[in-house]
Design a protein around this motif. Sequence first.
Motif, PDB file in Angstrom:
ATOM      1  N   THR A 115      21.579  44.159  51.394  1.00 51.59           N
ATOM      2  CA  THR A 115      21.181  44.196  49.985  1.00 51.59           C
ATOM      3  C   THR A 115      19.705  44.544  49.843  1.00 51.59           C
ATOM      4  OG1 THR A 115      20.568  41.839  49.793  1.00 51.59           O
ATOM      5  CG2 THR A 115      22.884  42.398  49.546  1.00 51.59           C
ATOM      6  N   LEU A 116      18.890  44.083  50.780  1.00 57.14           N
ATOM      7  CA  LEU A 116      17.463  44.395  50.734  1.00 57.14           C
ATOM      8  C   LEU A 116      17.210  45.871  51.015  1.00 57.14           C
ATOM      9  CD1 LEU A 116      16.087  41.264  52.632  1.00 57.14           C
ATOM     10  CD2 LEU A 116      16.026  41.696  50.177  1.00 57.14           C
ATOM     11  N   VAL A 117      17.996  46.442  51.925  1.00 56.76           N
ATOM     12  CA  VAL A 117      17.883  47.880  52.202  1.00 56.76           C
ATOM     13  C   VAL A 117      18.211  48.680  50.941  1.00 56.76           C
ATOM     14  CG1 VAL A 117      18.847  49.809  53.524  1.00 56.76           C
ATOM     15  CG2 VAL A 117      18.368  47.631  54.660  1.00 56.76           C
ATOM     16  N   LEU A 118      19.243  48.243  50.222  1.00 54.60           N
ATOM     17  CA  LEU A 118      19.616  48.933  48.992  1.00 54.60           C
ATOM     18  C   LEU A 118      18.525  48.818  47.932  1.00 54.60           C
ATOM     19  CD1 LEU A 118      22.021  50.486  47.671  1.00 54.60           C
ATOM     20  CD2 LEU A 118      22.612  48.317  46.587  1.00 54.60           C
ATOM     21  N   LEU A 119      17.940  47.631  47.800  1.00 52.61           N
ATOM     22  CA  LEU A 119      16.876  47.436  46.822  1.00 52.61           C
ATOM     23  C   LEU A 119      15.650  48.284  47.161  1.00 52.61           C
ATOM     24  CD1 LEU A 119      17.119  43.575  46.237  1.00 52.61           C
ATOM     25  CD2 LEU A 119      17.728  45.396  44.627  1.00 52.61           C
ATOM     26  N   LEU A 120      15.335  48.384  48.448  1.00 54.25           N
ATOM     27  CA  LEU A 120      14.232  49.252  48.859  1.00 54.25           C
ATOM     28  C   LEU A 120      14.549  50.713  48.553  1.00 54.25           C
ATOM     29  CD1 LEU A 120      13.118  47.704  52.279  1.00 54.25           C
ATOM     30  CD2 LEU A 120      11.754  47.872  50.192  1.00 54.25           C
ATOM     31  N   GLY A 121      15.818  51.088  48.733  1.00 54.49           N
ATOM     32  CA  GLY A 121      16.220  52.449  48.393  1.00 54.49           C
ATOM     33  C   GLY A 121      16.050  52.734  46.913  1.00 54.49           C
ATOM     34  N   LEU A 122      16.323  51.725  46.090  1.00 55.45           N
ATOM     35  CA  LEU A 122      16.132  51.876  44.650  1.00 55.45           C
ATOM     36  C   LEU A 122      14.659  52.061  44.317  1.00 55.45           C
ATOM     37  CD1 LEU A 122      17.161  51.683  41.693  1.00 55.45           C
ATOM     38  CD2 LEU A 122      16.862  49.191  41.877  1.00 55.45           C
ATOM     39  N   VAL A 123      13.788  51.250  44.955  1.00 57.19           N
ATOM     40  CA  VAL A 123      12.358  51.295  44.665  1.00 57.19           C
ATOM     41  C   VAL A 123      11.706  52.559  45.238  1.00 57.19           C
ATOM     42  CG1 VAL A 123      10.146  50.156  45.070  1.00 57.19           C
ATOM     43  CG2 VAL A 123      12.167  48.791  44.517  1.00 57.19           C
ATOM     44  N   LEU A 124      12.055  52.889  46.477  1.00 57.29           N
ATOM     45  CA  LEU A 124      11.378  53.991  47.164  1.00 57.29           C
ATOM     46  C   LEU A 124      11.972  55.361  46.847  1.00 57.29           C
ATOM     47  CD1 LEU A 124      10.973  52.332  50.682  1.00 57.29           C
ATOM     48  CD2 LEU A 124       9.232  52.546  48.909  1.00 57.29           C
ATOM     49  N   TYR A 125      13.307  55.407  46.735  1.00 54.57           N
ATOM     50  CA  TYR A 125      13.964  56.711  46.603  1.00 54.57           C
ATOM     51  C   TYR A 125      14.781  56.849  45.318  1.00 54.57           C
ATOM     52  CZ  TYR A 125      12.924  56.391  51.591  1.00 54.57           C
ATOM     53  OH  TYR A 125      12.298  56.201  52.801  1.00 54.57           O
ATOM     54  N   LYS A 126      14.701  55.841  44.428  1.00 51.12           N
ATOM     55  CA  LYS A 126      15.422  55.879  43.145  1.00 51.12           C
ATOM     56  C   LYS A 126      16.923  56.034  43.353  1.00 51.12           C
ATOM     57  CE  LYS A 126      11.350  55.806  41.314  1.00 51.12           C
ATOM     58  NZ  LYS A 126      10.801  54.524  40.803  1.00 51.12           N
ATOM     59  N   ARG A 127      17.452  55.409  44.408  1.00 46.74           N
ATOM     60  CA  ARG A 127      18.888  55.494  44.669  1.00 46.74           C
ATOM     61  C   ARG A 127      19.653  54.567  43.721  1.00 46.74           C
ATOM     62  NH1 ARG A 127      18.282  55.106  51.229  1.00 46.74           N
ATOM     63  NH2 ARG A 127      17.644  57.272  51.584  1.00 46.74           N
ATOM     64  N   HIS A 128      20.822  55.035  43.302  1.00 45.82           N
ATOM     65  CA  HIS A 128      21.628  54.305  42.323  1.00 45.82           C
ATOM     66  C   HIS A 128      22.307  53.097  42.974  1.00 45.82           C
ATOM     67  CE1 HIS A 128      24.318  53.525  38.987  1.00 45.82           C
ATOM     68  NE2 HIS A 128      25.360  53.637  39.806  1.00 45.82           N
ATOM     69  N   ILE A 129      22.402  52.002  42.231  1.00 50.22           N
ATOM     70  CA  ILE A 129      23.142  50.815  42.652  1.00 50.22           C
ATOM     71  C   ILE A 129      24.394  50.725  41.794  1.00 50.22           C
ATOM     72  CG2 ILE A 129      23.140  48.300  42.802  1.00 50.22           C
ATOM     73  CD1 ILE A 129      20.185  48.355  43.295  1.00 50.22           C
ATOM     74  N   SER A 130      25.556  50.727  42.433  1.00 53.93           N
ATOM     75  CA  SER A 130      26.813  50.682  41.693  1.00 53.93           C
ATOM     76  C   SER A 130      27.093  49.269  41.188  1.00 53.93           C
ATOM     77  CB  SER A 130      27.965  51.141  42.592  1.00 53.93           C
ATOM     78  OG  SER A 130      28.200  50.180  43.610  1.00 53.93           O
ATOM     79  N   ARG A 131      28.048  49.169  40.279  1.00 51.90           N
ATOM     80  CA  ARG A 131      28.426  47.852  39.768  1.00 51.90           C
ATOM     81  C   ARG A 131      28.988  46.970  40.870  1.00 51.90           C
ATOM     82  NH1 ARG A 131      31.384  49.026  33.901  1.00 51.90           N
ATOM     83  NH2 ARG A 131      29.537  49.913  32.849  1.00 51.90           N
ATOM     84  N   ARG A 132      29.775  47.563  41.767  1.00 46.90           N
ATOM     85  CA  ARG A 132      30.338  46.797  42.879  1.00 46.90           C
ATOM     86  C   ARG A 132      29.227  46.245  43.773  1.00 46.90           C
ATOM     87  NH1 ARG A 132      35.081  46.563  45.941  1.00 46.90           N
ATOM     88  NH2 ARG A 132      36.090  48.065  44.546  1.00 46.90           N
ATOM     89  N   GLN A 133      28.248  47.061  44.059  1.00 48.50           N
ATOM     90  CA  GLN A 133      27.136  46.601  44.887  1.00 48.50           C
ATOM     91  C   GLN A 133      26.340  45.506  44.195  1.00 48.50           C
ATOM     92  OE1 GLN A 133      25.400  50.511  45.385  1.00 48.50           O
ATOM     93  NE2 GLN A 133      26.070  50.638  47.523  1.00 48.50           N
ATOM     94  N   ALA A 134      26.090  45.669  42.902  1.00 49.91           N
ATOM     95  CA  ALA A 134      25.363  44.646  42.146  1.00 49.91           C
ATOM     96  C   ALA A 134      26.130  43.332  42.130  1.00 49.91           C
ATOM     97  CB  ALA A 134      25.107  45.132  40.726  1.00 49.91           C
TER      98      ALA A 134
END
Length: 303
Positions: A115-134
């Motif tokens: 989950t932290l890798v995904l959050l960093l992806g959101l902050v650094l690369y503006k990657r989308h977080i899906s509803r399932r992931q959230a």
Amino acid sequence: MQPVHLPPRELATGLILATLGAIAFSGKAIIVKLAYRYGVDAVTLIMYRMLFALPIFAVMAWWASRGKPALTRHDWWGVLGLGFTGYYLASFLDFAGLAYISASLERLILYLNPTLVLLLGLVLYKRHISRRQALGMAISYCGVILVFGHEINFAGADAALGALLVFGSAVSYAIYLSFSGELVQRLGSLRLVGLATSVACVLCIGQFVMLRPMHAALVAPEVIWLSVLNAILCTAAPVLMVMMAVERIGAGVAAQTGMVGPMSTILMGVLLLGEPFTAWVAAGTALVVAGIFVFTSRSRQLV
């Protein structure tokens, strides 16, 4: 390709390797907690772990580098940075945090790493977080908060400090994962791990030399043997086992198999450390594992 289409023997071997690797990784917390009973501190303990692991990782780096082009200056800076964040800082913060919290809570916090890798992806690369992931993230964090809230009633501020240190370890390793992609493609995973961990070993040994007098290395024999076990069984061996598992069954299935990690840590904590297994711990663990399962469930379609 779905894992069921793999040859049965190859699938079974991969699953066994992934399971053993997850259990071996989880055993690190147990060994650290056992070593703390002999009066050693985090700086000395991690020095011994890395001292015994250094020859193994140096050989790994040499083996994976045979016949390959020499590293450029840019590559070396990348290896140094990843070695610092992924293996030195993450390991030190983890060891330090284990002095204050249970092995069970430590493993649950570290298990939030995807989950932290995904959050960093959101902050650094503006990657989308899906509803399932959230949803998976929300479930997992509720589980950790549940166990933490129960533990802080007994340990107070120490539990808060320990949880913060271990969470910092998880963040540091997530940074390593987020920035390692380019180097992994160029150098290969085995070569990068061997080089980065060798850097971390040198940093941990140097940290001890700078911060502690040499007589601080005189520790109980049990600490030495536990450190040898930690270096081999819980550091080098699981790295190789998980890599071999990923080669056979893919990263997605290997990650799903790794869900055995928190349960094995809790079981070993109860049997070897005498840590209590309460309804709060059981409920928190169930939430964390369920949340990570929801979070990573789509990866099964990518293998």
